[in-house]
Design a protein around this motif. Structure first.
Motif, PDB file in Angstrom:
ATOM      1  N   LEU A 510      78.838  79.462 -43.527  1.00 37.93           N
ATOM      2  CA  LEU A 510      79.999  79.751 -44.182  1.00 37.93           C
ATOM      3  C   LEU A 510      80.267  80.744 -45.172  1.00 37.93           C
ATOM      4  O   LEU A 510      81.050  81.635 -45.299  1.00 37.93           O
ATOM      5  CB  LEU A 510      80.660  78.208 -44.534  1.00 37.93           C
ATOM      6  CG  LEU A 510      80.994  77.321 -43.368  1.00 37.93           C
ATOM      7  CD1 LEU A 510      81.500  76.092 -44.021  1.00 37.93           C
ATOM      8  CD2 LEU A 510      81.938  78.017 -42.315  1.00 37.93           C
ATOM      9  N   VAL A 511      79.243  80.402 -46.079  1.00 37.66           N
ATOM     10  CA  VAL A 511      79.124  81.490 -47.245  1.00 37.66           C
ATOM     11  C   VAL A 511      78.674  82.954 -46.736  1.00 37.66           C
ATOM     12  O   VAL A 511      79.468  83.827 -47.158  1.00 37.66           O
ATOM     13  CB  VAL A 511      78.143  80.877 -48.170  1.00 37.66           C
ATOM     14  CG1 VAL A 511      77.761  82.014 -49.307  1.00 37.66           C
ATOM     15  CG2 VAL A 511      78.315  79.683 -48.837  1.00 37.66           C
ATOM     16  N   GLY A 512      77.725  83.138 -45.594  1.00 36.51           N
ATOM     17  CA  GLY A 512      77.487  84.141 -45.200  1.00 36.51           C
ATOM     18  C   GLY A 512      78.842  84.941 -44.612  1.00 36.51           C
ATOM     19  O   GLY A 512      78.997  86.167 -44.861  1.00 36.51           O
ATOM     20  N   ILE A 513      79.559  84.263 -44.150  1.00 35.36           N
ATOM     21  CA  ILE A 513      80.792  84.749 -43.394  1.00 35.36           C
ATOM     22  C   ILE A 513      81.584  85.356 -44.359  1.00 35.36           C
ATOM     23  O   ILE A 513      82.257  86.510 -44.234  1.00 35.36           O
ATOM     24  CB  ILE A 513      81.341  83.978 -42.364  1.00 35.36           C
ATOM     25  CG1 ILE A 513      80.445  83.544 -41.183  1.00 35.36           C
ATOM     26  CG2 ILE A 513      82.780  84.453 -41.952  1.00 35.36           C
ATOM     27  CD1 ILE A 513      81.010  82.514 -40.317  1.00 35.36           C
ATOM     28  N   MET A 514      81.965  84.448 -45.336  1.00 32.61           N
ATOM     29  CA  MET A 514      82.848  84.785 -46.706  1.00 32.61           C
ATOM     30  C   MET A 514      82.465  86.164 -47.278  1.00 32.61           C
ATOM     31  O   MET A 514      83.119  86.889 -47.728  1.00 32.61           O
ATOM     32  CB  MET A 514      83.127  83.580 -47.445  1.00 32.61           C
ATOM     33  CG  MET A 514      83.774  82.381 -46.702  1.00 32.61           C
ATOM     34  SD  MET A 514      85.252  82.764 -46.215  1.00 32.61           S
ATOM     35  CE  MET A 514      86.117  82.989 -47.616  1.00 32.61           C
ATOM     36  N   ALA A 515      81.088  85.883 -47.449  1.00 39.74           N
ATOM     37  CA  ALA A 515      80.509  87.343 -48.341  1.00 39.74           C
ATOM     38  C   ALA A 515      80.821  88.512 -47.371  1.00 39.74           C
ATOM     39  O   ALA A 515      81.131  89.680 -48.232  1.00 39.74           O
ATOM     40  CB  ALA A 515      79.109  86.943 -48.767  1.00 39.74           C
ATOM     41  N   LEU A 516      80.263  88.335 -46.127  1.00 42.09           N
ATOM     42  CA  LEU A 516      80.434  89.619 -45.369  1.00 42.09           C
ATOM     43  C   LEU A 516      81.644  90.118 -45.417  1.00 42.09           C
ATOM     44  O   LEU A 516      81.967  91.372 -45.381  1.00 42.09           O
ATOM     45  CB  LEU A 516      79.823  89.404 -43.911  1.00 42.09           C
ATOM     46  CG  LEU A 516      79.830  90.643 -43.047  1.00 42.09           C
ATOM     47  CD1 LEU A 516      78.642  91.683 -43.551  1.00 42.09           C
ATOM     48  CD2 LEU A 516      79.505  89.981 -41.760  1.00 42.09           C
ATOM     49  N   LEU A 517      82.788  89.367 -45.318  1.00 36.30           N
ATOM     50  CA  LEU A 517      84.388  89.591 -45.167  1.00 36.30           C
ATOM     51  C   LEU A 517      84.752  90.063 -46.463  1.00 36.30           C
ATOM     52  O   LEU A 517      85.441  91.358 -46.463  1.00 36.30           O
ATOM     53  CB  LEU A 517      84.991  88.391 -44.730  1.00 36.30           C
ATOM     54  CG  LEU A 517      86.602  88.565 -44.829  1.00 36.30           C
ATOM     55  CD1 LEU A 517      86.791  89.879 -43.615  1.00 36.30           C
ATOM     56  CD2 LEU A 517      87.335  87.332 -44.293  1.00 36.30           C
ATOM     57  N   SER A 518      84.324  89.565 -47.502  1.00 36.63           N
ATOM     58  CA  SER A 518      84.614  89.957 -48.691  1.00 36.63           C
ATOM     59  C   SER A 518      83.951  91.347 -49.047  1.00 36.63           C
ATOM     60  O   SER A 518      84.657  92.379 -49.703  1.00 36.63           O
ATOM     61  CB  SER A 518      84.055  88.993 -50.119  1.00 36.63           C
ATOM     62  OG  SER A 518      84.770  87.798 -49.703  1.00 36.63           O
ATOM     63  N   GLY A 519      82.966  91.614 -48.705  1.00 36.11           N
ATOM     64  CA  GLY A 519      82.116  92.842 -48.879  1.00 36.11           C
ATOM     65  C   GLY A 519      82.830  94.152 -48.151  1.00 36.11           C
ATOM     66  O   GLY A 519      82.884  94.989 -48.787  1.00 36.11           O
ATOM     67  N   ILE A 520      83.204  93.734 -46.839  1.00 31.88           N
ATOM     68  CA  ILE A 520      83.914  94.613 -46.173  1.00 31.88           C
ATOM     69  C   ILE A 520      85.390  94.995 -46.740  1.00 31.88           C
ATOM     70  O   ILE A 520      85.547  96.348 -46.679  1.00 31.88           O
ATOM     71  CB  ILE A 520      83.862  94.241 -44.799  1.00 31.88           C
ATOM     72  CG1 ILE A 520      82.775  94.174 -44.123  1.00 31.88           C
ATOM     73  CG2 ILE A 520      85.097  95.377 -43.663  1.00 31.88           C
ATOM     74  CD1 ILE A 520      82.622  93.348 -42.642  1.00 31.88           C
ATOM     75  N   LEU A 521      86.074  93.998 -47.205  1.00 31.13           N
ATOM     76  CA  LEU A 521      87.432  94.335 -47.719  1.00 31.13           C
ATOM     77  C   LEU A 521      87.365  95.201 -49.066  1.00 31.13           C
ATOM     78  O   LEU A 521      88.217  95.819 -49.306  1.00 31.13           O
ATOM     79  CB  LEU A 521      88.270  93.028 -47.877  1.00 31.13           C
ATOM     80  CG  LEU A 521      88.526  92.423 -46.355  1.00 31.13           C
ATOM     81  CD1 LEU A 521      89.105  91.085 -46.898  1.00 31.13           C
ATOM     82  CD2 LEU A 521      89.569  93.077 -45.650  1.00 31.13           C
ATOM     83  N   THR A 522      86.271  94.919 -49.738  1.00 26.36           N
ATOM     84  CA  THR A 522      86.043  95.493 -50.892  1.00 26.36           C
ATOM     85  C   THR A 522      85.758  97.089 -50.732  1.00 26.36           C
ATOM     86  O   THR A 522      86.136  97.668 -51.844  1.00 26.36           O
ATOM     87  CB  THR A 522      84.808  94.931 -51.648  1.00 26.36           C
ATOM     88  OG1 THR A 522      84.875  93.539 -52.006  1.00 26.36           O
ATOM     89  CG2 THR A 522      84.552  95.619 -53.114  1.00 26.36           C
ATOM     90  N   ILE A 523      85.477  97.434 -49.774  1.00 28.77           N
ATOM     91  CA  ILE A 523      85.447  99.012 -49.444  1.00 28.77           C
ATOM     92  C   ILE A 523      86.688  99.744 -49.694  1.00 28.77           C
ATOM     93  O   ILE A 523      86.826 100.744 -50.221  1.00 28.77           O
ATOM     94  CB  ILE A 523      84.768  99.166 -48.246  1.00 28.77           C
ATOM     95  CG1 ILE A 523      83.318  98.676 -47.846  1.00 28.77           C
ATOM     96  CG2 ILE A 523      84.911 100.916 -47.707  1.00 28.77           C
ATOM     97  CD1 ILE A 523      82.741  98.876 -46.519  1.00 28.77           C
TER      98      ILE A 523
END
Length: 578
Positions: A510-523
């Motif tokens: 769950l943390v990995g999915i949220m972190a990956l989604l957050s990192g992509i949107l931060t772009i």
């Protein structure tokens, strides 16, 4: 440049340095109480209680004269213990039930005959090898009462959420000094009171109050040190409040290793920061708040005290500072933005157009993910295998360098360019941990430390990045709403950790999915390094649409310009006298 700013701060601003270190020292107690439950609410091995005295015990092929000798062999909750009482009865003890063998004279582990099943009406037997007493063993929070044990940390985090809102508002109304006094004393009083609670419900209520004052202190301490520290060292000073919080986590690991009775453990944790409680009444009110309340004489006294400590022969005069503020207000009245500056703003302004709405959703997600990952890695550290005390100590220690890295990277690479790689790196580490064999404990612990490090960098810089992404008119609202999402993440984190019972890697997934989604949107977020702060929603929107061309400098907001001039004025005096 960052290190030189800190050295300048320590050498030129002795008064501010003393106030800063005194204030952030108490932040350790926040880290202590936030993570205290990882050892206080431990559930040891346990089995159903017995209706009589034991004569012999059998566990598979191992026999003993007492159940205490069997706990080291207990490896699974599916195991059961065969016990023969002094009256000759033979019982099978499971965790949440017990069975009496009807027609058995020989003590054997396997039995195919008739058995009568009974509930655990005589209580439970607990493994006291590691912990002599925990709140779980104190009030039998197992089996059908297990859900009560799992509510201990979430209810504490709910108190954290409510305390941040309440005491943040009170600090604006009554002053930072009074709130710091009250919350510091409250942490000590409620911390001690927790150790003397008489049942589970009083324990949860007092811990809830402890969470409120702990959160209140942490929120107000950030504001307090920010208003005392100069511009040059502000980023470093605010970031390293987190470092003292991490030191509190390390204290929890140390005290947990030394003290194995939960109420004694709680008392030792509570008295760890007693020196600050005894001297916090000497901390002054911030001149900024006094000036905002038009208490000019009190502000002048604080400024004069600062001047004496810093060896300044010509301290600032409040009358001069007030004239600066009046001039700024006068220029603000003649500006074109008079109607927009007096307009009241609400949470809907953070969704006024697509650009700002997308930015708000991304920022909220980063706040939530940072808090979720931070507490999942921290709370899960005691379940990684090996020495749980060392695990928690290392999880706290790894934060100390991460804030230094964050400060350097955000000034050299930029806020967005630091946030993206560390969010994605934390997601990759979560995936990597899933493929590490469970017997490689050391490698698993190192990987979790790396995950905590990367999520800590992201969590540390989002506060400043949020403030820079939004215009003056909604900046406090944006940071406040982001902080609220952070608290929501901290409430959800304990439930996320409990999902280990479903699948051991579920929290990391769950943390990995949220972190990956957050990192992509931060772009899609704009870079704010070297950019002037925006004043209006239009300027903030333009910064997002045209990242490269937004270089035209805008004047500081009217609401904050006076304070900037006041601070710069004071620093010029220090430099001149030095």
């Amino acid at each position: 440049e960052g290190f030189s700013s800190v050295k300048c701060f320590l050498s030129l601003y002795r008064f501010q340095a003393c106030v800063y270190f005194a204030s952030v020292f108490q932040a350790m107690s926040c880290g202590i109480h936030y993570l205290a439950s990882v050892f206080m609410a431990v559930t040891p091995n346990f089995a159903c209680g017995l209706p009589g005295n034991v004569s012999s015990v059998l566990f598979y092929n191992s026999s003993a004269s007492s159940i205490e000798d069997i706990w080291t062999l207990w490896t699974s909750t599916e195991n059961y213990i065969v016990v023969q009482l002094e009256n000759g009865e033979i019982w099978e003890l499971d965790q949440c039930s017990r069975s009496k063998r009807e027609a058995s004279l020989d003590l054997a582990y396997e039995y195919k005959g008739n058995k009568s099943v009974f509930p655990c009406s005589d209580g439970f037997l607990y493994d006291a090898t590691k912990w002599k007493s925990t709140v779980v063993t104190q009030w039998d929070l197992v089996c059908d009462r297990e859900w009560l044990a799992k509510l201990i940390q979430p209810t504490f985090m709910l108190g954290v959420l409510i305390g941040a809102v309440i005491f943040g508002d009170i600090a604006d109304r009554l002053g930072r000094q009074r709130v710091i006094w009250f919350t510091s004393a409250g942490q000590f009083v409620f911390g001690i009171a927790v150790a003397f609670t008489f049942d589970y419900y009083s324990f949860v209520i007092v811990r809830f109050l402890l969470a409120m004052v702990s959160s209140g202190y942490l929120v107000v301490a950030f504001v307090y040190v920010t208003e005392f520290v100069g511009i040059k060292a502000r980023t470093w000073a605010s970031m390293h409040v987190h470092a003292f919080f991490a030191m509190g986590i390390m204290v929890v690991a140390l005290v947990g290793f030394l003290v194995r009775t939960w109420w004694v453990y709680q008392i030792f944790l509570s008295i760890a920061t007693l020196p600050f409680v005894l001297c916090c009444w000497m901390l002054p009110e911030t001149p900024f708040w006094l000036l905002s309340e038009e208490r000019y004489e009190d502000a002048q006294k604080v400024i004069d005290t600062m001047a004496r400590w810093n060896n300044i022969s010509t301290p600032c005069k409040v009358s001069e500072l007030c004239s600066v503020q009046q001039d700024d207000l006068a220029s603000g009245r003649t500006g074109d933005d008079d109607t927009s500056s007096t307009k009241k703003h609400n949470i809907l302004d953070l969704f006024c157009n697509w650009q700002i709405a997308r930015r708000t959703i991304t920022v909220w997600l980063i706040w939530f993910t940072g808090s979720l990952g931070y507490y999942v890695f921290s709370l899960s550290s005691v379940s990684l295998g090996g020495n749980e005390y060392l695990n928690l100590f290392l999880i706290g220690a790894v934060e100390l360098p991460c804030y230094i890295i964050a400060c350097v990277a955000m000034d050299k690479l930029g806020r967005r360019n630091t946030l993206i790689p560390f969010l994605i790196l934390s997601a990759l580490i979560c995936v990597l941990i899933m493929f590490i064999p469970q017997e490689l404990n050391i490698l698993i612990i190192l990987a979790n430390m790396a995950g905590k490090f990367s999520i800590g960098v992201a969590f540390g810089l989002i506060y400043l990045y949020t403030a820079e992404l939004y215009p003056t008119i909604v900046r406090s609202l944006a940071v406040g709403s982001g902080s609220m999402m952070c608290r929501v993440g901290s409430v959800v984190a304990p439930f996320c950790v409990y999902l280990r019972s479903v699948w051991i890697f579920m929290p990391l997934l769950l943390v990995g999915i949220m972190a990956l989604l957050s990192g992509i949107l931060t772009i899609m977020l704009p870079e704010t390094l070297g950019k002037p702060l925006t004043n209006t929603l239009e300027e903030a929107t333009e910064m997002g649409r045209n990242k490269k061309s937004f270089s035209k400098k805008t004047p500081p907001a009217h609401s904050g310009a006076a304070l900037e001039k006041v601070e710069m004025f004071g620093q010029e005096r220090v430099s001149a006298d030095k």
